[in-house]
Each structure stands twice: as structure tokens, then as C-alpha cells.
Design a protein around this motif. Structure first.
Motif, mmCIF file in Angstrom:
data_model
loop_
_atom_site.group_PDB
_atom_site.id
_atom_site.type_symbol
_atom_site.label_atom_id
_atom_site.label_comp_id
_atom_site.label_asym_id
_atom_site.label_seq_id
_atom_site.Cartn_x
_atom_site.Cartn_y
_atom_site.Cartn_z
ATOM 1 N N LYS A 56 -13.781 31.854 -3.362
ATOM 2 C CA LYS A 56 -13.494 30.928 -2.262
ATOM 3 C C LYS A 56 -12.329 31.446 -1.429
ATOM 4 O O LYS A 56 -11.308 31.870 -1.970
ATOM 5 N N PRO A 57 -12.489 31.423 -0.110
ATOM 6 C CA PRO A 57 -11.422 31.881 0.777
ATOM 7 C C PRO A 57 -10.178 30.995 0.670
ATOM 8 O O PRO A 57 -10.278 29.794 0.415
ATOM 9 N N ALA A 58 -9.029 31.580 0.870
ATOM 10 C CA ALA A 58 -7.790 30.808 0.953
ATOM 11 C C ALA A 58 -7.855 29.943 2.211
ATOM 12 O O ALA A 58 -8.468 30.317 3.203
ATOM 13 N N THR A 59 -7.234 28.781 2.155
ATOM 14 C CA THR A 59 -7.213 27.899 3.319
ATOM 15 C C THR A 59 -5.784 27.501 3.635
ATOM 16 O O THR A 59 -4.915 27.519 2.776
ATOM 17 N N GLN A 60 -5.587 27.136 4.902
ATOM 18 C CA GLN A 60 -4.266 26.729 5.357
ATOM 19 C C GLN A 60 -4.221 25.236 5.657
ATOM 20 O O GLN A 60 -3.416 24.785 6.446
ATOM 21 N N GLY A 61 -5.109 24.472 5.029
ATOM 22 C CA GLY A 61 -5.182 23.030 5.246
ATOM 23 C C GLY A 61 -6.618 22.591 5.367
ATOM 24 O O GLY A 61 -7.539 23.337 5.036
ATOM 25 N N PRO A 62 -6.844 21.360 5.852
ATOM 26 C CA PRO A 62 -8.216 20.866 5.996
ATOM 27 C C PRO A 62 -9.033 21.771 6.909
ATOM 28 O O PRO A 62 -8.499 22.383 7.840
ATOM 29 N N GLY A 68 -16.082 13.268 10.105
ATOM 30 C CA GLY A 68 -17.494 13.481 9.834
ATOM 31 C C GLY A 68 -17.734 14.231 8.537
ATOM 32 O O GLY A 68 -16.857 14.913 8.009
ATOM 33 N N GLU A 69 -18.935 14.092 8.026
ATOM 34 C CA GLU A 69 -19.319 14.767 6.791
ATOM 35 C C GLU A 69 -19.457 16.265 7.015
ATOM 36 O O GLU A 69 -19.738 16.723 8.120
ATOM 37 N N LEU A 70 -19.255 17.014 5.940
ATOM 38 C CA LEU A 70 -19.441 18.460 5.981
ATOM 39 C C LEU A 70 -20.065 18.884 4.665
ATOM 40 O O LEU A 70 -19.532 18.594 3.594
ATOM 41 N N ALA A 71 -21.222 19.532 4.746
ATOM 42 C CA ALA A 71 -21.863 20.113 3.568
ATOM 43 C C ALA A 71 -21.607 21.614 3.615
ATOM 44 O O ALA A 71 -21.859 22.267 4.628
ATOM 45 N N ILE A 72 -21.081 22.140 2.515
ATOM 46 C CA ILE A 72 -20.760 23.568 2.424
ATOM 47 C C ILE A 72 -21.672 24.192 1.377
ATOM 48 O O ILE A 72 -21.680 23.771 0.218
ATOM 49 N N SER A 78 -20.772 30.032 -7.767
ATOM 50 C CA SER A 78 -19.430 29.664 -7.312
ATOM 51 C C SER A 78 -19.252 28.172 -7.041
ATOM 52 O O SER A 78 -18.156 27.737 -6.683
ATOM 53 N N VAL A 79 -20.301 27.389 -7.187
ATOM 54 C CA VAL A 79 -20.236 25.963 -6.833
ATOM 55 C C VAL A 79 -19.078 25.266 -7.543
ATOM 56 O O VAL A 79 -18.269 24.584 -6.907
ATOM 57 N N ASP A 80 -18.971 25.418 -8.858
ATOM 58 C CA ASP A 80 -17.908 24.723 -9.601
ATOM 59 C C ASP A 80 -16.515 25.153 -9.161
ATOM 60 O O ASP A 80 -15.618 24.324 -9.031
ATOM 61 N N ALA A 81 -16.319 26.437 -8.905
ATOM 62 C CA ALA A 81 -15.006 26.930 -8.475
ATOM 63 C C ALA A 81 -14.618 26.337 -7.117
ATOM 64 O O ALA A 81 -13.462 25.975 -6.906
ATOM 65 N N TYR A 82 -15.577 26.220 -6.193
ATOM 66 C CA TYR A 82 -15.290 25.627 -4.888
ATOM 67 C C TYR A 82 -14.940 24.146 -5.023
ATOM 68 O O TYR A 82 -14.105 23.631 -4.293
ATOM 69 N N LYS A 83 -15.586 23.453 -5.950
ATOM 70 C CA LYS A 83 -15.374 22.009 -6.116
ATOM 71 C C LYS A 83 -14.015 21.668 -6.723
ATOM 72 O O LYS A 83 -13.574 20.527 -6.663
ATOM 73 N N GLU A 84 -13.333 22.643 -7.308
ATOM 74 C CA GLU A 84 -12.097 22.384 -8.046
ATOM 75 C C GLU A 84 -10.848 22.228 -7.200
ATOM 76 O O GLU A 84 -9.869 21.668 -7.660
ATOM 77 N N LYS A 85 -10.824 22.766 -5.987
ATOM 78 C CA LYS A 85 -9.549 22.867 -5.283
ATOM 79 C C LYS A 85 -9.624 22.343 -3.851
ATOM 80 O O LYS A 85 -10.621 22.516 -3.163
ATOM 81 N N PHE A 86 -8.524 21.705 -3.413
ATOM 82 C CA PHE A 86 -8.373 21.253 -2.025
ATOM 83 C C PHE A 86 -8.328 22.480 -1.109
ATOM 84 O O PHE A 86 -7.754 23.485 -1.483
ATOM 85 N N PRO A 87 -8.903 22.419 0.070
ATOM 86 C CA PRO A 87 -9.607 21.298 0.678
ATOM 87 C C PRO A 87 -11.101 21.279 0.369
ATOM 88 O O PRO A 87 -11.811 20.385 0.806
ATOM 89 N N TRP A 88 -11.581 22.262 -0.366
ATOM 90 C CA TRP A 88 -13.014 22.365 -0.635
ATOM 91 C C TRP A 88 -13.544 21.110 -1.324
ATOM 92 O O TRP A 88 -14.655 20.664 -1.039
ATOM 93 N N ILE A 93 -20.277 20.263 -1.813
ATOM 94 C CA ILE A 93 -20.492 21.679 -2.125
ATOM 95 C C ILE A 93 -21.865 21.820 -2.773
ATOM 96 O O ILE A 93 -22.149 21.156 -3.783
ATOM 97 N N LEU A 94 -22.710 22.665 -2.189
ATOM 98 C CA LEU A 94 -24.081 22.851 -2.658
ATOM 99 C C LEU A 94 -24.391 24.334 -2.808
ATOM 100 O O LEU A 94 -23.821 25.164 -2.092
#
Length: 163
Positions: A56-62, A68-72, A78-88, A93-94
Motif C-alpha cells: 500500500k502506498p504511503a499517504t499524507q492524509g485522507p 462520498g463513498e469510495l471503493a478501492i 493485499s486486501v487485509d493489509a490495506y484494510k488495517e491502516k488509515f486512511p485506507w 477495500i475489494l
């Protein structure tokens, strides 16, 4: 502009803060496997993101500043790893499960069509037909069956579609 896709061989490693924030019609973005960083609020009206990066890429905030909704969609492993950390974890996450939309016209000079391409199953996709002068749009057909008479046809993609 309603969608942005980086080339499969793209070497882009980041999307800056607010990069697409002014693109209020942007609904879909596909990010390259090389992506390492996403800036804060880089998208606003975005509805779907395909992030091809296993890490998962590093993020600098939301990722967006609207409600609105966002499906990633991310690689399945990698689904579980993305679901673990903000803002992801603020978004749905699908796993990436591809489906395509192919559009064929009866007569090339009859007009233009948009919406064909590669997407993920579960996305709501819109196809449009714009007839040229002297032509009328009759409808969207799949396997000979009429599925819509509206020139703008919206569908939830569950499989490859051939219109």
C-alpha cells in the motif's frame, strides 16, 4: 474527464496533494504498480480506484475531502493489509477482479460511443451513445437482446459485457 488510467508500464511513483481535486467529474482512476505515495485530498468526487500496488502506498492524509463513498480495488493478497491502516480503512477495500465492456456500432459513421474498457466487477459503469446528424439511437443490445433504449445506459458490472 471522468477517468484516469496510468499506462501499464508507467514509472509514476506519486500523486501529489490535491492533484485531481478540481476534477469534480472524475469517477474512476487506475494507479500504477509503481505508485509509492498519494498526497492528501488528491481526489474529490472519485467513486472507484484501482490501486495495482501490492504494497500500500504511503499517504499524507485522507484520499478525498468529500463525504462520498469510495471503493478501492487492490491485489487480492493485499486486501487485509490495506484494510488495517488509515486512511485506507476509511474506504471499502475489494480484491481486483477484472471485467471488460466492449462496444460495437452497427455503422461506423452513425455516431460515437463511450464507456468501453477494463474495469472491476462491482463497479457501476455508464456507456453513452451520441448519434450523428441524420441518425437515431435505437438501443443497446447484448447477444441480440435489447437491454436499454436510453442513449445513456448504466449497469453494475458483474461479468464481461458486449454491447
Amino acid at each position: 474527464m471522468t477517468s484516469v488510467s496510468f499506462a501499464e508500464n508507467s514509472v509514476h511513483t506519486s500523486v501529489g496533494s490535491g492533484a485531481f481535486a478540481a476534477s469534480w467529474n472524475l469517477k474512476f482512476v487506475e494507479l500504477p504498480v509503481t505508485l509509492k505515495t498519494l498526497g492528501a485530498n488528491c481526489f474529490n468526487s472519485l467513486r472507484y480506484m484501482i490501486c495495482n500496488s501490492v504494497s500500500k502506498p504511503a499517504t499524507q492524509g485522507p484520499l478525498k475531502d468529500d463525504d462520498g463513498e469510495l471503493a478501492i480495488f487492490v491485489p487480492g493478497e493485499s486486501v487485509d493489509a490495506y484494510k488495517e491502516k488509515f486512511p485506507w480503512n476509511e474506504y471499502e477495500i475489494l480484491p481486483i477482479d477484472r471485467a471488460s465492456v466492449t462496444i460495437s456500432k452497427n455503422e461506423e459513421e452513425a455516431g460515437s460511443v463511450t464507456g468501453d474498457g477494463n474495469y472491476c466487477k462491482g463497479m457501476v459503469i455508464e456507456v453513452t451513445a451520441t448519434p450523428n446528424k441524420g441518425y437515431d439511437f435505437v438501443g443497446w443490445k447484448e447477444f441480440g437482446d435489447l437491454v436499454s433504449t436510453d442513449s445513456r445506459y448504466e449497469m453494475t458490472l458483474q461479468r464481461d459485457r458486449n454491447l
